[in-house]
Design an enzyme around this catalytic site. Sequence first.
Site, PDB file in Angstrom:
ATOM      1  N   THR A 121      37.798  43.805  27.167  1.00  0.00           N
ATOM      2  CA  THR A 121      36.699  43.571  28.102  1.00  0.00           C
ATOM      3  C   THR A 121      35.391  43.854  27.378  1.00  0.00           C
ATOM      4  O   THR A 121      35.117  44.985  26.988  1.00  0.00           O
ATOM      5  CB  THR A 121      36.833  44.481  29.332  1.00  0.00           C
ATOM      6  OG1 THR A 121      38.085  44.202  29.978  1.00  0.00           O
ATOM      7  CG2 THR A 121      35.706  44.246  30.314  1.00  0.00           C
ATOM      8  N   GLU A 165      41.370  39.691  30.182  1.00  0.00           N
ATOM      9  CA  GLU A 165      42.654  40.029  30.816  1.00  0.00           C
ATOM     10  C   GLU A 165      42.428  40.423  32.268  1.00  0.00           C
ATOM     11  O   GLU A 165      41.395  40.991  32.624  1.00  0.00           O
ATOM     12  CB  GLU A 165      43.357  41.155  30.044  1.00  0.00           C
ATOM     13  CG  GLU A 165      42.547  42.430  29.830  1.00  0.00           C
ATOM     14  CD  GLU A 165      42.643  43.398  30.986  1.00  0.00           C
ATOM     15  OE1 GLU A 165      43.537  43.210  31.841  1.00  0.00           O
ATOM     16  OE2 GLU A 165      41.835  44.332  31.046  1.00  0.00           O
ATOM     17  N   LEU A 167      45.011  42.205  34.174  1.00  0.00           N
ATOM     18  CA  LEU A 167      46.290  42.891  34.346  1.00  0.00           C
ATOM     19  C   LEU A 167      46.098  44.153  35.174  1.00  0.00           C
ATOM     20  O   LEU A 167      45.245  44.990  34.862  1.00  0.00           O
ATOM     21  CB  LEU A 167      46.884  43.270  32.983  1.00  0.00           C
ATOM     22  CG  LEU A 167      47.044  42.134  31.964  1.00  0.00           C
ATOM     23  CD1 LEU A 167      47.585  42.684  30.645  1.00  0.00           C
ATOM     24  CD2 LEU A 167      47.950  41.041  32.509  1.00  0.00           C
ATOM     25  N   ASN A 225      36.114  42.529  38.439  1.00  0.00           N
ATOM     26  CA  ASN A 225      36.326  43.960  38.664  1.00  0.00           C
ATOM     27  C   ASN A 225      35.252  44.551  39.573  1.00  0.00           C
ATOM     28  O   ASN A 225      35.538  45.425  40.407  1.00  0.00           O
ATOM     29  CB  ASN A 225      36.373  44.708  37.335  1.00  0.00           C
ATOM     30  CG  ASN A 225      37.738  44.614  36.678  1.00  0.00           C
ATOM     31  OD1 ASN A 225      38.686  44.091  37.265  1.00  0.00           O
ATOM     32  ND2 ASN A 225      37.853  45.108  35.463  1.00  0.00           N
ATOM     33  N   ILE A 267      41.200  46.801  50.735  1.00  0.00           N
ATOM     34  CA  ILE A 267      40.405  47.338  51.860  1.00  0.00           C
ATOM     35  C   ILE A 267      41.096  48.563  52.469  1.00  0.00           C
ATOM     36  O   ILE A 267      40.924  48.847  53.647  1.00  0.00           O
ATOM     37  CB  ILE A 267      40.110  46.267  52.930  1.00  0.00           C
ATOM     38  CG1 ILE A 267      41.402  45.759  53.591  1.00  0.00           C
ATOM     39  CG2 ILE A 267      39.303  45.118  52.345  1.00  0.00           C
ATOM     40  CD1 ILE A 267      41.140  44.944  54.856  1.00  0.00           C
ATOM     41  N   CYS A 277      39.378  50.667  34.008  1.00  0.00           N
ATOM     42  CA  CYS A 277      38.595  49.435  34.172  1.00  0.00           C
ATOM     43  C   CYS A 277      37.423  49.554  35.137  1.00  0.00           C
ATOM     44  O   CYS A 277      36.264  49.403  34.740  1.00  0.00           O
ATOM     45  CB  CYS A 277      39.511  48.291  34.618  1.00  0.00           C
ATOM     46  SG  CYS A 277      40.716  47.811  33.367  1.00  0.00           S
ATOM     47  N   LYS A 280      34.372  51.998  34.304  1.00  0.00           N
ATOM     48  CA  LYS A 280      33.697  51.574  33.073  1.00  0.00           C
ATOM     49  C   LYS A 280      33.028  50.216  33.231  1.00  0.00           C
ATOM     50  O   LYS A 280      31.889  50.009  32.798  1.00  0.00           O
ATOM     51  CB  LYS A 280      34.724  51.534  31.939  1.00  0.00           C
ATOM     52  CG  LYS A 280      34.213  51.007  30.602  1.00  0.00           C
ATOM     53  CD  LYS A 280      35.267  51.152  29.527  1.00  0.00           C
ATOM     54  CE  LYS A 280      36.454  50.246  29.749  1.00  0.00           C
ATOM     55  NZ  LYS A 280      36.180  48.815  29.499  1.00  0.00           N
TER      56      LYS A 280
END
Length: 452
Positions: A121, A165, A167, A225, A267, A277, A280
Amino acid sequence: MKLSIIGTGYVGLVTGACFAQMGNSVICVDIDEKKINNLKKGIIPIYEPGLEEIVKNNFKIGTLEFTTDIKYALKNSDIVFIAVGTPQGEDGSADLQYVLAVAKDIGKYMTHPLIVVDKSTVPVGTADKVRETIKKELEIRVENKELTEGEFKELMEFDVVSNPEFLKEGDAVNDFLKPDRVVIGADNEKSMEILKELYAPFTRSHERFIGMDVRSAELTKYAANAMLATKISFMNEMAKIAEAVGADINKVRVGIGSDSRIGYSFIYPGVGYGGSCFPKDVKALEKIAIDAGVEPKIIKAVEEVNKEQRIYFLNKILNRFKDIKNKTFAIWGLSFKPETDDMREAPSITIIKELIKRGAKIKAYDPKAMNEAKNFWLKDVKNIEYFDNKYDTLNNSNAMILVTEWKEFRSPDFFEMKKRLKNPIIFDGRNQYKKEKLNELGFEYYQIGVSS
């Protein structure tokens, strides 16, 4: 196809193993010699359902190799995936030192034109930096008479593409083998076609391949994300409102989730997101926006709400007990989410440290993450004891605190729990249980977004 994967963390190892599973020749590279030797012995450094079997099987038949020799890997590959870490820098941006170090090695050692794939990423514009780094190393090789002008020209046919990605830890193998989508950012049509062919076995039943320019692909990962993190923070803020006005967030969730435009994913109210992930990437996207002259108001709020959520949950415990000095609490769940041993940015770390700071003692259990806790994340924390059985944590504890929603916590023996606990009190950070049932059984039960 002949592939190299540089980096054997969550992304790199899953990527390499799954490509090998489809018959490609894959070389996984890492500078950590101990990790590589363990992988050769079938010792997997992470817990990820289904991964160990795929790694062992493909290593046995020779479609998957492990090495610390990047020269060997580059010589025997046509496509190279960069899957090293991009940790958060001091200013919130993604630290590209490991990505660019790999790019430098590619420029130093490649012997034929490669397609270099940014799998990590990375911020928008990283492909340009990788390309420039490789080119600079090739120019140095020409200056040092290691390459002729003709060889330099040939090697400059290399290309850099983006393949973010998507994942989910705990379901990464399944996500890779049956992807929702495969996003490729390439400015070279030939590279795009090669990557499309590489991913074809994973997308046969439904066209999931999405091609775009490199910069759009780089931004897509952060946007995805950030959107998911936004849903989580929005729901946690709604939980506070629900509790304040006497509503039940669990019922609100059902009411809004039935709307197909919203759906039920992400939710569920809780103690906030964690992992490698979301925290960051949200921070990195904020930095990307600021550097581009855009004020990321929503992104900032998402991060702020997430941090506050842990304190909101902690305050439920403090408000109930007032003084927690010498009180003992049983913690169920340490990893940031179920089906993984990953504790990066896990809410459990904040909750445990804050309780201990106020004089409490902790008894902890997690199905997979206890070694991570003991050996790294909570290594220097005193007054914490680990147990191999969730019920043993309850003995003489003043309350049970559920932090991670592992399946084995969903239907526990409440009679056994009540018998072992000093006080029949549960603080549920994931809203796993029915309030009415627990109240009937004589428990004090505290949830997220529901008044007690």
